[in-house]
Design a protein around this motif. Structure first.
Motif, PDB file in Angstrom:
ATOM      1  N   ILE A 106      -3.384   2.160   7.984  1.00 42.60           N
ATOM      2  CA  ILE A 106      -3.218   1.259   6.838  1.00 42.60           C
ATOM      3  C   ILE A 106      -1.844   0.587   6.797  1.00 42.60           C
ATOM      4  O   ILE A 106      -1.698  -0.467   6.197  1.00 42.60           O
ATOM      5  CB  ILE A 106      -3.471   1.970   5.497  1.00 42.60           C
ATOM      6  CG1 ILE A 106      -2.470   3.109   5.278  1.00 42.60           C
ATOM      7  CG2 ILE A 106      -4.900   2.470   5.413  1.00 42.60           C
ATOM      8  CD1 ILE A 106      -2.508   3.674   3.885  1.00 42.60           C
ATOM      9  N   LEU A 107      -0.834   1.189   7.428  1.00 42.30           N
ATOM     10  CA  LEU A 107       0.513   0.611   7.384  1.00 42.30           C
ATOM     11  C   LEU A 107       0.830  -0.212   8.626  1.00 42.30           C
ATOM     12  O   LEU A 107       1.951  -0.696   8.780  1.00 42.30           O
ATOM     13  CB  LEU A 107       1.563   1.724   7.215  1.00 42.30           C
ATOM     14  CG  LEU A 107       1.481   2.513   5.910  1.00 42.30           C
ATOM     15  CD1 LEU A 107       2.632   3.501   5.827  1.00 42.30           C
ATOM     16  CD2 LEU A 107       1.502   1.584   4.708  1.00 42.30           C
ATOM     17  N   ASN A 108      -0.179  -0.334   9.519  1.00 40.07           N
ATOM     18  CA  ASN A 108       0.016  -1.143  10.722  1.00 40.07           C
ATOM     19  C   ASN A 108       1.225  -0.617  11.491  1.00 40.07           C
ATOM     20  O   ASN A 108       1.517   0.564  11.477  1.00 40.07           O
ATOM     21  CB  ASN A 108       0.188  -2.619  10.323  1.00 40.07           C
ATOM     22  CG  ASN A 108      -0.285  -3.579  11.398  1.00 40.07           C
ATOM     23  OD1 ASN A 108       0.304  -3.643  12.465  1.00 40.07           O
ATOM     24  ND2 ASN A 108      -1.340  -4.308  11.120  1.00 40.07           N
ATOM     25  N   ILE A 118       0.825  -1.207   0.000  1.00 40.86           N
ATOM     26  CA  ILE A 118       0.000   0.000   0.000  1.00 40.86           C
ATOM     27  C   ILE A 118       0.864   1.264   0.000  1.00 40.86           C
ATOM     28  O   ILE A 118       0.483   2.302  -0.545  1.00 40.86           O
ATOM     29  CB  ILE A 118      -0.920   0.008   1.241  1.00 40.86           C
ATOM     30  CG1 ILE A 118      -2.015  -1.049   1.103  1.00 40.86           C
ATOM     31  CG2 ILE A 118      -1.556   1.372   1.455  1.00 40.86           C
ATOM     32  CD1 ILE A 118      -3.157  -0.672   0.220  1.00 40.86           C
ATOM     33  N   SER A 119       2.038   1.192   0.632  1.00 41.38           N
ATOM     34  CA  SER A 119       2.888   2.382   0.768  1.00 41.38           C
ATOM     35  C   SER A 119       3.646   2.728  -0.513  1.00 41.38           C
ATOM     36  O   SER A 119       4.231   3.811  -0.605  1.00 41.38           O
ATOM     37  CB  SER A 119       3.894   2.182   1.911  1.00 41.38           C
ATOM     38  OG  SER A 119       4.829   1.164   1.587  1.00 41.38           O
ATOM     39  N   GLN A 178       6.392   6.753  -3.901  1.00 43.47           N
ATOM     40  CA  GLN A 178       6.729   7.184  -5.246  1.00 43.47           C
ATOM     41  C   GLN A 178       6.160   8.559  -5.595  1.00 43.47           C
ATOM     42  O   GLN A 178       6.730   9.286  -6.399  1.00 43.47           O
ATOM     43  CB  GLN A 178       6.250   6.147  -6.270  1.00 43.47           C
ATOM     44  CG  GLN A 178       7.030   4.856  -6.249  1.00 43.47           C
ATOM     45  CD  GLN A 178       8.477   5.056  -6.672  1.00 43.47           C
ATOM     46  OE1 GLN A 178       8.777   5.839  -7.567  1.00 43.47           O
ATOM     47  NE2 GLN A 178       9.388   4.350  -6.016  1.00 43.47           N
ATOM     48  N   GLU A 179       5.061   8.922  -4.986  1.00 42.06           N
ATOM     49  CA  GLU A 179       4.457  10.228  -5.243  1.00 42.06           C
ATOM     50  C   GLU A 179       4.997  11.302  -4.300  1.00 42.06           C
ATOM     51  O   GLU A 179       4.560  12.453  -4.343  1.00 42.06           O
ATOM     52  CB  GLU A 179       2.928  10.140  -5.106  1.00 42.06           C
ATOM     53  CG  GLU A 179       2.260   9.253  -6.134  1.00 42.06           C
ATOM     54  CD  GLU A 179       2.412   9.771  -7.559  1.00 42.06           C
ATOM     55  OE1 GLU A 179       2.580  10.994  -7.731  1.00 42.06           O
ATOM     56  OE2 GLU A 179       2.376   8.955  -8.502  1.00 42.06           O
ATOM     57  N   ASN A 195      -7.187  -5.369  -1.576  1.00 40.90           N
ATOM     58  CA  ASN A 195      -6.835  -3.979  -1.845  1.00 40.90           C
ATOM     59  C   ASN A 195      -5.337  -3.719  -1.726  1.00 40.90           C
ATOM     60  O   ASN A 195      -4.802  -2.841  -2.412  1.00 40.90           O
ATOM     61  CB  ASN A 195      -7.599  -3.050  -0.904  1.00 40.90           C
ATOM     62  CG  ASN A 195      -9.005  -2.771  -1.382  1.00 40.90           C
ATOM     63  OD1 ASN A 195      -9.257  -1.817  -2.110  1.00 40.90           O
ATOM     64  ND2 ASN A 195      -9.941  -3.626  -0.976  1.00 40.90           N
ATOM     65  N   CYS A 196      -4.669  -4.473  -0.861  1.00 37.84           N
ATOM     66  CA  CYS A 196      -3.212  -4.339  -0.752  1.00 37.84           C
ATOM     67  C   CYS A 196      -2.535  -4.675  -2.082  1.00 37.84           C
ATOM     68  O   CYS A 196      -1.492  -4.108  -2.423  1.00 37.84           O
ATOM     69  CB  CYS A 196      -2.677  -5.269   0.339  1.00 37.84           C
ATOM     70  SG  CYS A 196      -3.035  -4.713   2.021  1.00 37.84           S
TER      71      CYS A 196
END
Length: 443
Positions: free
Chosen positions: A134-136, A93-94, A99-100, A267-268
């Motif tokens: 979301i990144l736990n 997810i990260s 990258q952005e 979704n991951c």
């Protein structure tokens, strides 16, 4: 490469098994999980080998004693694969965020706030809080990698980390605490979401008051504190990304009738692929996947623990030990819901201090709480188990959350959890008792 392929292949097999739960595929799934456990067992440290080896072998012996034979001796080893799949796949997810350049804004902002203790507390906590859902616990690694060179006060850092990550344990479907409880109770995430977010909001407010430094340090370079338009845009994009992802998950659960853990794993995988497709970033994605491969094969502790714990927990449910725990839980539930809550917290904390992970204990407890002998609503059961999991994971020096924060600030687990943040945990526990009482009253 073989181990990585086996691990990712088993994650995909879990997804296929969720869609097509046929008996033959179930047997293949059990065997695949066993091969993954054995493949990563050799990478464990001595203590990890002892703990997971005992869980695995004891689970097999208990199943054999109970009359299981053949592949049924492995029953339960796939029980935690839904959670493990998220732990393995969540770093994907990260990739779009990195990258952005959406994570770079964190570095710049923290550098500007490093001379102000209270601002540091809020800044570190806010950025960790944004990433944590979301990144736990990977959010801790990312933020600490950013702040480690800034030489920030260890106590301030530990308080910021706890106040940011502990609430996510309560409400985020990306965490094993929420995922396991909802999976075991077969409770839709939409039914638990407001309960979890409601308490998390109170928890964050209490932490912000109790844990914040009493004094602000000298604030240098005042003009540097102004957030640039570009940085503000990136921060808004980062927050929007997380909100949209959570909304997508909620809608997917509502329309597909699939379990939240399954949807999170899907979704991951889908999010970075969709990003690469829309942005034509296939080369960048390929580079990130090489790093992902290296990181995922280093997760031997989580892999060994979650798989062996599933096998052991599945076998333990049918033993006399469970009967003793069941009698105590049933007795306390008939006496007072607050007494039951105290017993659940103390039992889970004791097990955690002994090194027995919540992933072993919680399924046993939930199985008992869902029996006809206990008259409680699903919402109350879910919240009590999630909170007890969160508290024990935060305090026990044998649990990953406490271990990671201790490593980040360079202090032992008891100092970090009890000496520096004990008032916080005592306060939120008191608030949790009131919350449970209100939930039981409403239910």
């Amino acid at each position: 490469m073989i181990r990585f392929g086996l691990l990712i292949g088993t994650c995909f097999l879990y997804l296929v098994h969720e869609l097509f739960p046929v008996p033959v595929l179930h047997s293949v799934f059990l065997l695949a999980c066993t091969f993954v456990f054995l493949a990563f067992y050799t990478d464990l440290k001595k203590r990890g080998k002892i703990v997971t080896g005992l869980l695995f072998s004891t689970g097999l012996l208990l199943h054999f004693y109970q009359g299981d034979r053949g592949v049924e001796l492995l029953a339960g080893i796939n029980q935690n694969m839904a959670i493990l799949s998220i732990i393995i796949l969540a770093p994907l997810i990260s990739i779009p965020l990195k990258q952005e350049g959406l994570l770079g804004v964190v570095t710049d902002r923290l550098k500007e706030q490093k001379n102000n203790a209270r601002s540091t507390f809020y800044s570190v906590g806010t950025f960790t809080m944004i990433l944590a859902p979301i990144l736990n616990m990977g959010a801790l690694r990312i933020v600490d990698g950013i702040v480690s060179k800034l030489r920030l006060p260890p106590k301030v850092l530990s308080s910021s980390y706890y106040n940011a990550v502990a609430p996510a344990f309560i409400w985020s479907p990306f965490y094993a605490s929420v995922g396991t409880v909802l999976f075991m109770t077969d409770m839709p995430y939409t039914s638990f979401m407001l309960i979890g977010i409601g308490f998390a909001a109170v928890q964050i407010l209490a932490g912000s008051i109790i844990l914040r430094p009493k004094k602000n340090g000298p604030a240098k370079n005042e003009e540097g504190k102004q957030v640039s338009d570009e940085a503000r845009k990136k921060l808004i994009k980062l927050i929007s990304f997380i909100i949209l992802l959570l909304i997508a998950l909620i809608l997917e659960e509502a329309f597909t009738d699939q379990r939240m853990l399954f949807l999170v794993s899907v979704n991951c995988i889908a999010v970075p692929l969709l990003w690469a497709l829309l942005r034509n970033k296939w080369k960048e994605l390929k580079k990130e996947l090489i790093h992902f491969k290296e990181r995922s094969t280093k997760s031997s502790t989580e892999i060994g623990l979650f798989l062996s714990a599933g096998l052991f927990g599945n076998a333990l449910v049918q033993t006399p030990f469970t009967e003793v725990v069941e009698n105590v839980i049933i007795w306390s539930s008939r006496s007072s819901i607050l007494l039951l809550f105290i017993i659940l917290i103390m039992f889970m904390l004791l097990m955690a201090m002994m090194g027995i992970h919540q992933i072993v204990v919680v399924p046993v407890i939930i199985t008992i709480l869902l029996s006809p002998n206990v008259d409680l609503s699903l919402s109350v059961i879910a919240f009590m188990c999630v909170f007890a999991w969160t508290l024990s994971a935060s305090i026990s020096p044998m649990n990953p959350l406490n271990v990671i924060i201790s490593q980040c600030v360079g202090k032992d687990g008891f100092t970090v959890a009890l000496k520096w943040n004990g008032k916080y945990f005592l306060s939120i526990t008191g608030i949790a008792f009131v919350y449970v009482y209100l939930l039981s009253f409403i239910a």
